[in-house]
Design an enzyme around this catalytic site. Structure first.
Site, PDB file in Angstrom:
ATOM      1  N   GLU A  83       2.574  -0.757   4.587  1.00 57.79           N
ATOM      2  CA  GLU A  83       2.035   0.612   4.385  1.00 57.79           C
ATOM      3  C   GLU A  83       3.474   1.288   3.913  1.00 57.79           C
ATOM      4  O   GLU A  83       4.191   1.283   4.798  1.00 57.79           O
ATOM      5  CB  GLU A  83       1.356   1.285   5.313  1.00 57.79           C
ATOM      6  CG  GLU A  83      -0.236   0.919   5.691  1.00 57.79           C
ATOM      7  CD  GLU A  83      -1.090   1.327   4.479  1.00 57.79           C
ATOM      8  OE1 GLU A  83      -0.752   2.378   3.661  1.00 57.79           O
ATOM      9  OE2 GLU A  83      -2.252   1.109   4.490  1.00 57.79           O
ATOM     10  N   HIS A  99       0.829  -1.289   0.031  1.00 59.65           N
ATOM     11  CA  HIS A  99      -0.027  -0.002  -0.052  1.00 59.65           C
ATOM     12  C   HIS A  99       0.939   1.331  -0.177  1.00 59.65           C
ATOM     13  O   HIS A  99       2.181   0.999   0.610  1.00 59.65           O
ATOM     14  CB  HIS A  99      -0.856   0.076   1.366  1.00 59.65           C
ATOM     15  CG  HIS A  99      -1.619  -1.132   1.667  1.00 59.65           C
ATOM     16  ND1 HIS A  99      -3.127  -1.003   1.409  1.00 59.65           N
ATOM     17  CD2 HIS A  99      -1.218  -2.269   2.423  1.00 59.65           C
ATOM     18  CE1 HIS A  99      -3.474  -2.082   1.960  1.00 59.65           C
ATOM     19  NE2 HIS A  99      -2.581  -2.896   2.524  1.00 59.65           N
ATOM     20  N   TYR A 100       0.271   2.288  -0.507  1.00 64.27           N
ATOM     21  CA  TYR A 100       0.802   3.637   0.035  1.00 64.27           C
ATOM     22  C   TYR A 100      -0.167   4.354   1.098  1.00 64.27           C
ATOM     23  O   TYR A 100      -1.441   3.731   1.166  1.00 64.27           O
ATOM     24  CB  TYR A 100       1.266   4.580  -1.076  1.00 64.27           C
ATOM     25  CG  TYR A 100       0.116   5.318  -1.779  1.00 64.27           C
ATOM     26  CD1 TYR A 100      -1.027   5.823  -1.403  1.00 64.27           C
ATOM     27  CD2 TYR A 100       0.280   5.129  -3.097  1.00 64.27           C
ATOM     28  CE1 TYR A 100      -2.066   6.252  -2.192  1.00 64.27           C
ATOM     29  CE2 TYR A 100      -0.749   5.796  -4.049  1.00 64.27           C
ATOM     30  CZ  TYR A 100      -1.796   6.257  -3.430  1.00 64.27           C
ATOM     31  OH  TYR A 100      -2.897   6.779  -4.207  1.00 64.27           O
TER      32      TYR A 100
HETATM   33 ZN   LIG Z   1      -4.156   0.395   0.479  1.00 63.22          ZN
END
Ligand SMILES: [Zn+2]
Length: 246
Positions: free
Chosen positions: A97, A32-33
């Protein structure tokens, strides 16, 4: 409540309460970012009980790696998602993340120290869990109608060169028959079947519907990032064919 880090690449443990029992073997690595203006805001949200979101890891732009949830636990990062017909993606994945403001707040290149840290962390995770190359995925792959992270600036080719994730050289962009909105017929059916076989969730409608456009966009962000327009041009179709053959 704290815990021992699962990876030697971890700089600090900052425990998040947002997790529960896993109930399945982790066989997906999901990237993810953060998509928030500042890292502080993003981290605060992932450890805030009321947010109901978390991830196993958080990687700063300077390369520091925080672990928020033990890998044994189910972190809450994927939301409604699907891959290869499985829908409890949180139960079967480890989530990372990666700090970046994202498309909404000034999407920018991921700095080298951050990517080096992501690669080291991913290599460690896939080795310990025996996660297959083709199961290192973007959030946008498992939720293409809702998400666009980590996005087309994420250097998937560099990760693959380090042994993380499936990658083939994208087919060059050339003029030619391009499938787009409102097209229908056997070519669309073939495209939809190929995308579904690869893992994306979409119905075989034989129509270039909104879901098909979203899935093609997600595919391009990950595998043909040079042009992300949701149109199935010959390069997109050929890159998908190469991946299915890889
Ligand atoms: Zn995400």
């Amino acid at each position: 409540m704290t815990f021992a880090p699962d990876s030697r690449t971890v700089t600090s443990v900052v425990a998040s309460p947002n997790h529960d029992a896993r109930g399945a073997k982790a066989d997906i690595l999901l990237l993810h970012y953060t998509g928030m203006t500042t890292d502080e805001e993003a981290l605060a949200r992932l450890v805030d009980k009321d947010s109901k979101v978390s991830s196993h890891y958080f990687v700063y732009e300077d390369g520091r790696v925080f672990q928020l949830v033990s890998e044994q636990q189910r972190a809450w990062h994927a939301g409604a998602a699907s891959w290869k017909r499985a829908t409890d993606i949180n139960a079967r994945s480890i989530g990372i993340e990666i700090a970046n403001p994202g498309h909404e707040f000034g999407y920018r290149d991921f700095p080298d120290p951050q990517i080096d840290a992501v690669i080291a962390l991913c290599r460690d995770i896939v080795a310990r869990h025996h996660i297959r190359r083709e199961r290192v995925l973007a959030h946008s792959d498992v939720a293409p109608t809702r998400k666009n992270d980590p996005g087309e600036k994420f250097p998937w080719a560099r990760l693959a060169a380090a042994g993380v994730g499936l990658w083939v050289e994208p087919a060059p962009i050339t003029p030619g028959r391009t499938l787009s909105a409102n097209d229908s017929g056997p070519e669309i059916e073939k495209l939809q079947k190929s995308l579904a076989r690869f893992g994306y969730a979409l119905e075989i409608t034989r129509r270039y519907d909104d879901t098909t456009r979203s899935v093609v966009t997600a595919f391009q962000r990950h595998f043909r990032p040079e042009r992300v327009d949701g149109l199935a041009d010959p390069s997109t179709i050929d890159t998908l064919r190469r991946l299915l053959a890889a």
